[in-house]
Design a protein around this motif. Sequence first.
Motif, short mmCIF file in Angstrom:
data_model
loop_
_atom_site.label_atom_id
_atom_site.label_comp_id
_atom_site.label_asym_id
_atom_site.label_seq_id
_atom_site.Cartn_x
_atom_site.Cartn_y
_atom_site.Cartn_z
N UNK A 76 12.92 -0.26 -7.72
CA UNK A 76 13.20 1.00 -7.03
C UNK A 76 14.70 1.18 -6.82
N UNK A 77 15.42 0.09 -6.60
CA UNK A 77 16.88 0.17 -6.49
C UNK A 77 17.51 0.64 -7.79
N UNK A 78 16.97 0.17 -8.91
CA UNK A 78 17.47 0.62 -10.22
C UNK A 78 17.19 2.11 -10.39
N UNK A 123 9.74 -8.15 -3.66
CA UNK A 123 11.18 -8.00 -3.89
C UNK A 123 11.43 -7.40 -5.28
N UNK A 124 10.67 -7.83 -6.28
CA UNK A 124 10.83 -7.26 -7.62
C UNK A 124 10.57 -5.76 -7.61
N UNK A 128 5.41 0.14 -9.41
CA UNK A 128 4.00 0.34 -9.09
C UNK A 128 3.17 -0.88 -9.48
N UNK A 129 3.42 -1.44 -10.65
CA UNK A 129 2.68 -2.62 -11.10
C UNK A 129 2.94 -3.80 -10.15
N UNK A 130 4.18 -3.99 -9.74
CA UNK A 130 4.49 -5.08 -8.80
C UNK A 130 3.77 -4.87 -7.46
N UNK A 131 3.79 -3.64 -6.95
CA UNK A 131 3.08 -3.36 -5.69
C UNK A 131 1.58 -3.58 -5.85
N UNK A 184 0.84 -1.21 0.00
CA UNK A 184 0.00 0.00 0.00
C UNK A 184 0.87 1.25 0.00
N UNK A 185 1.85 1.27 0.88
CA UNK A 185 2.75 2.42 0.93
C UNK A 185 3.53 2.55 -0.38
N UNK A 186 4.07 1.43 -0.87
CA UNK A 186 4.85 1.46 -2.10
C UNK A 186 4.01 1.88 -3.30
N UNK A 187 2.79 1.36 -3.40
CA UNK A 187 1.93 1.71 -4.54
C UNK A 187 1.54 3.18 -4.50
#
Length: 165
Positions: free
Chosen positions: A124-126, A118-119, A63-66, A27-30
């Motif tokens: 986000x790391x990239x 993790x993906x 966003x899609x992964x979250x 939720x936070x990430x999205x």
Amino acid sequence: APPPKHPGLRLADFFDAMFKTITAISTLGASITFSKVVSNPTEPWVYHGISGDDIQYYIADAFVCFALSLFLTTLAASALSYWRPQAIRYFGTEDSHHRRIVAWWATLVSTVLVGLTVAAFIFLGIVVAGLVGTAGWLSLALTSLMAVVVLGVIVWQSPIGSPPP
């Protein structure tokens, strides 16, 4: 000493906690990534090998992964809520066929939900690597290391390699 909990109840409680954790993280990430996806691309001050447009795409991928993680967590939590008594009974039984069914489902759900989360962090790391360089590559390396460890633990506890009933 209190009596030990039923193995099926321990498994169900674990998944309840895991679903809450993944829901909170996703939720936070999205919400954060969505606000960045709809804004204009930000060009890095120093070029670290990733353009502003590519950074925008990686944020969108996160966003899609979250979002997928949120959807699948809701689906899995609903399924556990509906089939909780059967899952507890099957996992706590001596019948290895029923226990394996629950173990395979637990492995599948864990792998997919943790893998998507993790993906998202890898994407986000990239993004951070494209914007600031070294800190992003370091976060990407640490995220990848933790991914290998956590997914290794999931595979280790899975019924892979155990004799069929």
